[in-house]
Write a protein that holds these residues in place. Sequence first.
Motif, short mmCIF file in Angstrom:
data_model
loop_
_atom_site.label_atom_id
_atom_site.label_comp_id
_atom_site.label_asym_id
_atom_site.label_seq_id
_atom_site.Cartn_x
_atom_site.Cartn_y
_atom_site.Cartn_z
N THR A 70 75.34 -3.63 86.26
CA THR A 70 76.10 -4.82 86.64
C THR A 70 76.71 -4.66 88.03
OG1 THR A 70 78.01 -4.02 85.37
CG2 THR A 70 76.58 -5.62 84.30
N LEU A 71 77.11 -3.45 88.36
CA LEU A 71 77.62 -3.19 89.72
C LEU A 71 76.53 -3.46 90.76
CD1 LEU A 71 79.91 -2.17 91.54
CD2 LEU A 71 79.06 0.14 91.16
N SER A 72 75.30 -3.02 90.49
CA SER A 72 74.21 -3.26 91.43
C SER A 72 73.92 -4.75 91.58
CB SER A 72 72.95 -2.49 91.04
OG SER A 72 72.40 -2.99 89.84
N TYR A 73 74.04 -5.49 90.47
CA TYR A 73 73.85 -6.94 90.55
C TYR A 73 74.87 -7.56 91.51
CZ TYR A 73 74.43 -11.85 89.42
OH TYR A 73 74.58 -13.21 89.52
N PHE A 74 76.14 -7.21 91.34
CA PHE A 74 77.18 -7.79 92.19
C PHE A 74 77.11 -7.29 93.63
CE2 PHE A 74 79.31 -8.47 88.01
CZ PHE A 74 79.38 -9.85 88.09
N LEU A 75 76.58 -6.11 93.84
CA LEU A 75 76.47 -5.57 95.20
C LEU A 75 75.26 -6.11 95.96
CD1 LEU A 75 77.32 -1.78 94.86
CD2 LEU A 75 78.48 -3.44 96.32
N PHE A 76 74.10 -6.18 95.29
CA PHE A 76 72.85 -6.41 96.00
C PHE A 76 72.21 -7.77 95.79
CE2 PHE A 76 72.96 -1.74 95.16
CZ PHE A 76 73.24 -1.37 96.46
N SER A 77 72.64 -8.54 94.81
CA SER A 77 72.04 -9.86 94.62
C SER A 77 72.54 -10.80 95.72
CB SER A 77 72.42 -10.42 93.25
OG SER A 77 73.78 -10.82 93.22
N ALA A 78 71.95 -11.96 95.76
CA ALA A 78 72.36 -12.96 96.75
C ALA A 78 73.83 -13.35 96.55
CB ALA A 78 71.47 -14.18 96.65
N LYS A 79 74.32 -13.17 95.34
CA LYS A 79 75.70 -13.52 95.02
C LYS A 79 76.71 -12.64 95.75
CE LYS A 79 77.88 -15.28 90.94
NZ LYS A 79 77.57 -16.63 91.08
N GLN A 80 76.49 -11.35 95.78
CA GLN A 80 77.38 -10.36 96.41
C GLN A 80 78.85 -10.70 96.15
OE1 GLN A 80 76.26 -9.58 100.46
NE2 GLN A 80 74.41 -8.56 99.79
N ASP A 81 79.21 -10.64 94.89
CA ASP A 81 80.53 -11.03 94.41
C ASP A 81 81.50 -9.86 94.41
OD1 ASP A 81 82.74 -11.87 92.96
OD2 ASP A 81 81.57 -12.91 91.45
#
Length: 115
Positions: A70-81
């Motif tokens: 989940t950390l990688s999703y928030f770091l690297f996706s277009a969202k960058q939340d």
Amino acid sequence: MSADVHWLNQEIVWLGWTGLHVTGWKLIGYTGAFMFGGRWLVQFIASKRARKPVIPRLFWYMSVVGSLMTLSYFLFSAKQDSVGVLQNLFPAFTALYSLYLDIRHRGWKRNKATH
């Protein structure tokens, strides 16, 4: 963002039937969220079998992998939340440290629940 992870931001067309905009990063995030949440089921089953509260090593593995996904999703996706990043940094660190302590205390190969 590098070209080799850019494709993970593209919609997965064959999942369009779901009505959701699903990307590779979202699948990583979903899997991490399910893994992080599913660790409580693992802990519940282990405690029920032992008839006392226990935390099996699988709980810590699921915590580490779920947090990092989940950390990688928030770091690297277009969202960058940044909220998601902050929300997952501390659990990832504490899970890694707890896994380290568990291995140090019980050894590498022993996988029984903590008593």
